[in-house]
Motif scaffolding. Structure first.
Motif, PDB file in Angstrom:
ATOM      1  N   LEU A  94     -74.951  99.948  13.491  1.00 57.64           N
ATOM      2  CA  LEU A  94     -75.222 100.180  12.066  1.00 57.64           C
ATOM      3  C   LEU A  94     -74.436 101.389  11.567  1.00 57.64           C
ATOM      4  N   GLY A  95     -74.412 102.428  12.369  1.00 57.68           N
ATOM      5  CA  GLY A  95     -73.654 103.636  12.025  1.00 57.68           C
ATOM      6  C   GLY A  95     -72.176 103.333  11.823  1.00 57.68           C
ATOM      7  N   LEU A  96     -71.639 102.509  12.693  1.00 54.21           N
ATOM      8  CA  LEU A  96     -70.219 102.149  12.578  1.00 54.21           C
ATOM      9  C   LEU A  96     -69.967 101.301  11.327  1.00 54.21           C
ATOM     10  N   VAL A  97     -70.883 100.402  11.059  1.00 49.60           N
ATOM     11  CA  VAL A  97     -70.732  99.541   9.870  1.00 49.60           C
ATOM     12  C   VAL A  97     -70.783 100.389   8.597  1.00 49.60           C
ATOM     13  N   ILE A  98     -71.713 101.327   8.545  1.00 51.22           N
ATOM     14  CA  ILE A  98     -71.825 102.222   7.376  1.00 51.22           C
ATOM     15  C   ILE A  98     -70.555 103.052   7.236  1.00 51.22           C
ATOM     16  N   LEU A  99     -70.056 103.525   8.357  1.00 51.63           N
ATOM     17  CA  LEU A  99     -68.817 104.316   8.337  1.00 51.63           C
ATOM     18  C   LEU A  99     -67.669 103.497   7.776  1.00 51.63           C
ATOM     19  N   LEU A 100     -67.536 102.255   8.249  1.00 51.88           N
ATOM     20  CA  LEU A 100     -66.453 101.391   7.775  1.00 51.88           C
ATOM     21  C   LEU A 100     -66.609 101.089   6.290  1.00 51.88           C
ATOM     22  N   PHE A 101     -67.824 100.871   5.865  1.00 53.47           N
ATOM     23  CA  PHE A 101     -68.108 100.595   4.461  1.00 53.47           C
ATOM     24  C   PHE A 101     -67.692 101.791   3.610  1.00 53.47           C
TER      25      PHE A 101
END
Lengths: 215, 157
Positions: free
Chosen positions: A14-21
């Motif tokens: 989730l952290g990585l997805v938020i970062l990419l977003f």
């Protein structure tokens, strides 16, 4: 796999997805740097502007451009094709915005184009400058290249040399620069369609759709 | 060769600081390559900016290897390293991080190649490409530090 591991991995993904977003949003905001520009063209088109296409065309694109800018060189064929294929639908106004801090030869190139304009060959010189950009961009003495281009375009060489030293032409270029600065423009090419700032279309098809497809 | 490879994986446990450093460096590379990938995939036309210069590097022919954008290849590389380091930190089994260290030379080789292209072919640098160069070099440095400290050459036969 126990619950703790699932939660840990879930949080990581989730952290990585938020970062990419977040990065995607950052990329969209910083690209174009046009958030600093006013969305409306402040300096209206006048008779002294250089343009291609019909003066009576219902749509007008104003382009602020830099002859030493690689992005402008890669974009100009799209603009040229647009005015060749839809001359009665759109006129394209060219205005100078040499990014002098980055491109040392851009302002001399702009003045060379103005000098060519005095002999009725502004857009021929405009095309030639973009087509030969690699040859003069890093040149310590680009004026010689510009004189060669003028010669190859059938211009009067003596007249051209006099005109490039004409302070009036330098003033015309500086007026365009001043307009761009007042409009808050931060890069090139920057396009206004019918007085409104637009994101540079990514393809010819998008450009046509935007301009000709506009009702 | 096989002995050496086994040694790389089995002996010499990685210290915690190395796992964390590797994770952080991989995360920086992940964010950097992710940003570049997204910009590339959005298909936006390049521009020249007064503040940050022209997109000469990211729009050059060297920004792709065959049909693959370099930024996306870099993204896959860093994601792999990130997952491996995280796996080691989370499971406390350092072998995953050792796999990560083994693939860092690949990233370093590409870094050297692209720095050469920027410096001598394009005569232009892209700041985000330089950040990635920094991460991959630091990751390779981490691997070399660990291998040299543990005298890997003694296990080459």
């Amino acid at each position: 796999m126990n619950k703790k591991r699932i939660v840990t991995w879930g949080a990581f993904i989730l952290g990585l997805v938020i970062l990419l977003f977040g990065l995607a949003k950052l990329g969209a905001k910083s690209s174009g740097n046009i958030t600093t520009a006013s969305s409306t063209l402040l300096a209206p088109v006048t008779d002294s502007d250089w343009f291609k296409g019909s003066a009576k065309a219902p749509h007008t694109i104003v382009e602020y451009s830099d002859f030493q800018c690689p992005a402008c060189a890669s974009y100009y064929p799209l603009i040229k094709r647009l005015t060749d294929e839809y001359p009665n639908e759109v006129r394209v106004v060219y205005r100078h915005f040499p990014l002098e801090e980055l491109h040392k030869n851009a302002k001399p190139a702009a003045i060379a184009a103005e000098a060519a304009g005095k002999q009725g060959k502004f857009f021929e010189m405009h095309d030639a400058l973009f087509n030969t950009q690699d040859q003069w961009a890093k040149d310590g003495n680009p004026e010689l290249t510009f004189e060669d281009l003028a010669g190859s375009l059938g211009m009067n060489g003596k007249q051209f040399k006099e005109d490039v030293n004409n302070p009036e032409l330098k003033k015309r270029v500086e007026e365009n620069i001043s307009q761009a600065v007042q409009n808050g423009i931060g890069g090139t090419p920057t396009l206004f369609l019918d007085g409104k700032l637009i994101q540079t279309p990514n393809s010819y098809e998008e450009l046509v759709q935007l301009v000709v497809g506009k009702k | 060769m096989k002995n050496w490879f086994n040694w790389l994986l089995e002996k010499n446990n990685l210290p915690q600081w190395l796992l964390i450093t590797g994770f952080v460096l991989a995360l920086i590379g992940f964010a950097d390559a992710g940003y570049l990938s997204m910009k590339y995939l959005s298909g936006e036309k390049p521009k020249c900016f007064i503040t940050t210069g022209c997109d000469a590097v990211t729009s050059s022919i060297y920004s792709k290897i065959g049909p693959f954008p370099v930024a996306s290849l870099g993204f896959i590389f860093y994601t792999t390293l990130l997952v491996l380091f995280f796996l080691s930190l989370e499971s406390k089994e350092t072998k995953w991080a050792k796999y990560a260290l083994i693939i860092t030379p690949l990233g370093f080789l590409f870094t050297v190649y692209f720095l050469y292209i920027q410096a001598f072919v394009l005569n232009a640098f892209c700041i985000y490409c330089l950040f990635s160069a920094g991460s991959s070099t630091a990751l390779f440095g981490l691997a070399m530090f660990h291998w040299i400290k543990n005298k890997f050459w003694l296990n080459l036969t």
